[in-house]
Design a protein around this motif. Structure first.
Motif, PDB file in Angstrom:
ATOM      1  N   THR A 502      29.856  51.443  50.867  1.00  0.00           N
ATOM      2  CA  THR A 502      29.435  50.275  51.643  1.00  0.00           C
ATOM      3  C   THR A 502      29.245  49.063  50.740  1.00  0.00           C
ATOM      4  O   THR A 502      28.820  49.187  49.581  1.00  0.00           O
ATOM      5  N   VAL A 503      29.592  47.906  51.284  1.00  0.00           N
ATOM      6  CA  VAL A 503      29.407  46.637  50.571  1.00  0.00           C
ATOM      7  C   VAL A 503      28.744  45.658  51.539  1.00  0.00           C
ATOM      8  O   VAL A 503      28.734  45.860  52.758  1.00  0.00           O
ATOM      9  N   ALA A 510      34.843  37.077  49.888  1.00  0.00           N
ATOM     10  CA  ALA A 510      34.606  36.647  48.504  1.00  0.00           C
ATOM     11  C   ALA A 510      35.737  37.102  47.584  1.00  0.00           C
ATOM     12  O   ALA A 510      36.155  36.360  46.683  1.00  0.00           O
ATOM     13  N   LEU A 511      36.262  38.291  47.817  1.00  0.00           N
ATOM     14  CA  LEU A 511      37.382  38.769  47.012  1.00  0.00           C
ATOM     15  C   LEU A 511      38.616  37.899  47.218  1.00  0.00           C
ATOM     16  O   LEU A 511      39.335  37.561  46.263  1.00  0.00           O
ATOM     17  N   ALA A 512      38.873  37.532  48.491  1.00  0.00           N
ATOM     18  CA  ALA A 512      40.030  36.680  48.780  1.00  0.00           C
ATOM     19  C   ALA A 512      39.856  35.309  48.138  1.00  0.00           C
ATOM     20  O   ALA A 512      40.811  34.748  47.566  1.00  0.00           O
ATOM     21  N   GLU A 513      38.656  34.767  48.218  1.00  0.00           N
ATOM     22  CA  GLU A 513      38.413  33.453  47.627  1.00  0.00           C
ATOM     23  C   GLU A 513      38.577  33.494  46.115  1.00  0.00           C
ATOM     24  O   GLU A 513      39.042  32.512  45.500  1.00  0.00           O
ATOM     25  N   ASP A 534      42.784  52.335  42.630  1.00  0.00           N
ATOM     26  CA  ASP A 534      41.341  52.087  42.762  1.00  0.00           C
ATOM     27  C   ASP A 534      40.892  50.779  42.110  1.00  0.00           C
ATOM     28  O   ASP A 534      39.704  50.601  41.819  1.00  0.00           O
ATOM     29  N   THR A 535      41.833  49.854  41.875  1.00  0.00           N
ATOM     30  CA  THR A 535      41.476  48.561  41.271  1.00  0.00           C
ATOM     31  C   THR A 535      40.394  47.849  42.066  1.00  0.00           C
ATOM     32  O   THR A 535      39.497  47.209  41.503  1.00  0.00           O
ATOM     33  N   LEU A 540      35.035  45.234  42.961  1.00  0.00           N
ATOM     34  CA  LEU A 540      33.749  45.199  43.662  1.00  0.00           C
ATOM     35  C   LEU A 540      32.596  45.261  42.671  1.00  0.00           C
ATOM     36  O   LEU A 540      31.579  44.591  42.840  1.00  0.00           O
ATOM     37  N   ALA A 541      32.771  46.076  41.637  1.00  0.00           N
ATOM     38  CA  ALA A 541      31.718  46.177  40.621  1.00  0.00           C
ATOM     39  C   ALA A 541      31.514  44.840  39.916  1.00  0.00           C
ATOM     40  O   ALA A 541      30.388  44.464  39.554  1.00  0.00           O
TER      41      ALA A 541
END
Length: 549
Positions: A502-503, A510-513, A534-535, A540-541
């Motif tokens: 879960t995030v 935020a990842l897309a931005e 698994d990149t 996410l980390a």
């Protein structure tokens, strides 16, 4: 020692395969001529105006490159009983395999194709294995063949005119040139109920001198090695008593020496290996490229010191490469199996369908270390078929390129043959959410482990807890319903259960931005329901703030 008929046939076929590498043109010309003969007078030939075609170059000009969906209508006509649809030779069965669109694919198989192409190829690759071991005669119990099963095929239903089954669950041979190994009738291989449990195979061969284990996917060998340890107490008792799962079996006798050897190994190292069970084990055969390469360390732990030789790069649609030497992961193009064309591509090719008129290269035109999409034509009726598979040139064997399978273009993930697709994942998430449309706040990521598996990444304001666990479980159930191969690998524990990650809400945005901030065009930033590796978990980390800041 004089070679028996089987081993001699296999060794001869292997040598012929090596000869093709030195001088491929004559056999390539014969294959092309045979394909033109197979298509002559068919519905496919009429619909593509092939009456005046005399060469394969003419054929290429008349027939566009296409994916499987363009063949589906022809296959449905074959299934309905129509003759001479794709080939002059009449199909006797349809081979089923997972499709990348979520629908199964059915590939026609004919006696001509099996006797002229598939059967001889299997003899050739087994000739390499016997040559590697220096064996001149087959002895019962020296081979554990997990690459296919002698299945009992049920008669087709009244509404079906043709049987349908997987290529790895084949019934009897269809002719003298077809693959018929001497273990075809041995107890560990035969099962009238349609599928022998892996423990039963293990037990029936436990007191034999197994020299090689042969399978397509390495997950079968790792499953065997893990089962050996998980069921060791049961096996030890069965070996002491001469039983199978505690029941008397006329095929078995007590084997106290084998039991004592296993007990000593466990006492010394805390676990047992396949070499402890079979000290003469000298060869493992399995795929060893693309995602299969992740199994190498696992195989070494379960069978320490035992060399690995690749199985042919083969699928239901046809064989592409054949092992001919000691290379662990790549073989030369199987020039005797079909006509092969190649389209240069990036290793991260998105898997979009190739243009029908795309320019292609022949095998002799491939550059060293280049990557290519494969287009192939086979005598089973798949002509100029856009396979979606990507191969890398890693060298040459004689005049043929040595090719290593890199994987499929686009969003397909397959640790152990499950062929999980982006369509599978999207459909499973929609079904679990109970909505035809779901926001881009979910995705699935492949995660390597023992065994490998997948993680469902999902935005959740509550974080991990009962609600996210229930949703994960619903997605898992839907994946098993939608993809029979995924369900099979989960049932056999070759894949781990779907895990959850879960995030916080807004994470995917935020990842897309961040991608746009690093120079990507906003139009190119697309949500991926299924990731290739698994990149994402590492990204996410990086998004999580440092507690010290």
């Amino acid at each position: 020692m004089t070679a028996d008929a089987f081993v001699q046939r296999a060794l001869t076929a292997h040598q012929l395969q090596r000869d093709y590498c030195r001088e491929p043109r004559p056999v390539a010309d014969r294959v092309a001529a045979d394909l033109l003969e197979q298509v002559r007078g068919t519905a496919f030939a009429r619909e593509h105006a092939l009456g005046s075609v005399r060469t394969f170059d003419d054929f290429k000009s008349a027939v566009p490159v296409r994916g499987y969906e363009s063949f589906r209508g022809y296959v449905e006509r074959i299934s309905a009983g129509e003759h001479r649809v794709l080939t002059r030779s009449r199909p006797y069965a349809l081979l089923s395999t997972s499709g990348t669109t979520g629908r199964p694919k059915y590939v026609p198989t004919t006696r001509h194709w099996r006797n002229r192409y598939r059967g001889p190829a299997l003899y050739a690759q087994w000739g390499l294995y016997y040559q590697r071991l220096g064996l001149k005669r087959y002895r019962p119990g020296e081979v554990l063949d997990l690459s296919w099963e002698r299945a009992v095929i049920q008669p087709p239903a009244p509404d079906d005119l043709m049987p349908v089954y997987s290529i790895t669950k084949r019934p009897s041979a269809v002719g003298p040139a077809d693959w018929t190994p001497p273990w075809y009738g041995e107890p560990w291989f035969v099962d009238d109920t349609g599928g022998l449990p892996l423990y039963t195979k293990l037990r029936l061969l436990a007191d034999s001198d197994v020299r090689m284990i042969v399978t397509v996917n390495p997950s079968r060998i790792t499953a065997l090695g893990e089962l050996l340890n998980e069921q060791l107490e049961t096996l030890l008792k069965d070996l002491h008593d001469g039983t199978l799962l505690g029941e008397p079996d006329p095929r078995l006798a007590p084997a106290p020496r084998t039991a004592a050897r296993l007990e000593a190994a466990r006492s010394y190292q805390g676990h047992v290996t396949l070499v402890d069970l079979w000290p003469g084990l000298a060869l493992q055969v399995c795929w060893n490229s693309a995602s299969a390469r992740y199994y190498r360390a696992w195989l070494e732990r379960l069978a320490p010191g035992v060399p690995i030789v690749p199985f042919s790069t083969t699928g239901t649609e046809g064989i592409v490469t054949m092992p001919v030497d000691t290379h662990t992961s790549a073989g030369p193009l199987a020039i005797d199996q079909g006509v092969f064309e190649f389209v240069p591509c990036d290793p991260s090719d998105a898997g979009e369908p190739l243009p029908p008129d795309v320019a292609t290269l022949g095998p002799e035109e491939l550059a060293g270390r280049g990557t290519y999409r494969l287009v192939m034509s086979q005598a089973n009726g798949l002509y100029r078929y856009d396979s979606g598979d990507i191969y890398r040139v890693v060298g040459h064997v004689g005049r043929l390129p040595r090719l290593e399978f890199e994987g499929r273009g686009g969003s397909v993930s397959s640790f152990t043959g499950e062929k999980l697709t982006e369509a599978d994942v999207h459909a499973a998430i929609r079904a679990a959410a109970g909505s035809a449309s779901v926001p881009n706040v979910y995705c699935v990521v492949p995660v390597w482990g023992h065994p490998p598996g997948y993680s469902l990444v999902m935005e959740s304001p509550e974080g991990p807890g009962p609600a996210s666990h229930r949703f994960r479980d619903r997605v898992e159930a839907e994946l098993r319903r939608l993809n029979v191969e995924y369900a099979d690998k989960r049932a056999s524990r070759r894949l781990a259960p779907l895990s959850g990650h879960t995030v916080t809400p807004g994470t995917f945005r935020a990842l897309a931005e961040r991608q746009v901030g690093r120079g990507a065009s906003a139009a190119q930033v697309k949500h991926r329901w299924l990731h290739a590796d698994d990149t994402l978990l590492r990204q996410l980390a990086e998004l999580v703030p440092d507690p010290a800041s």
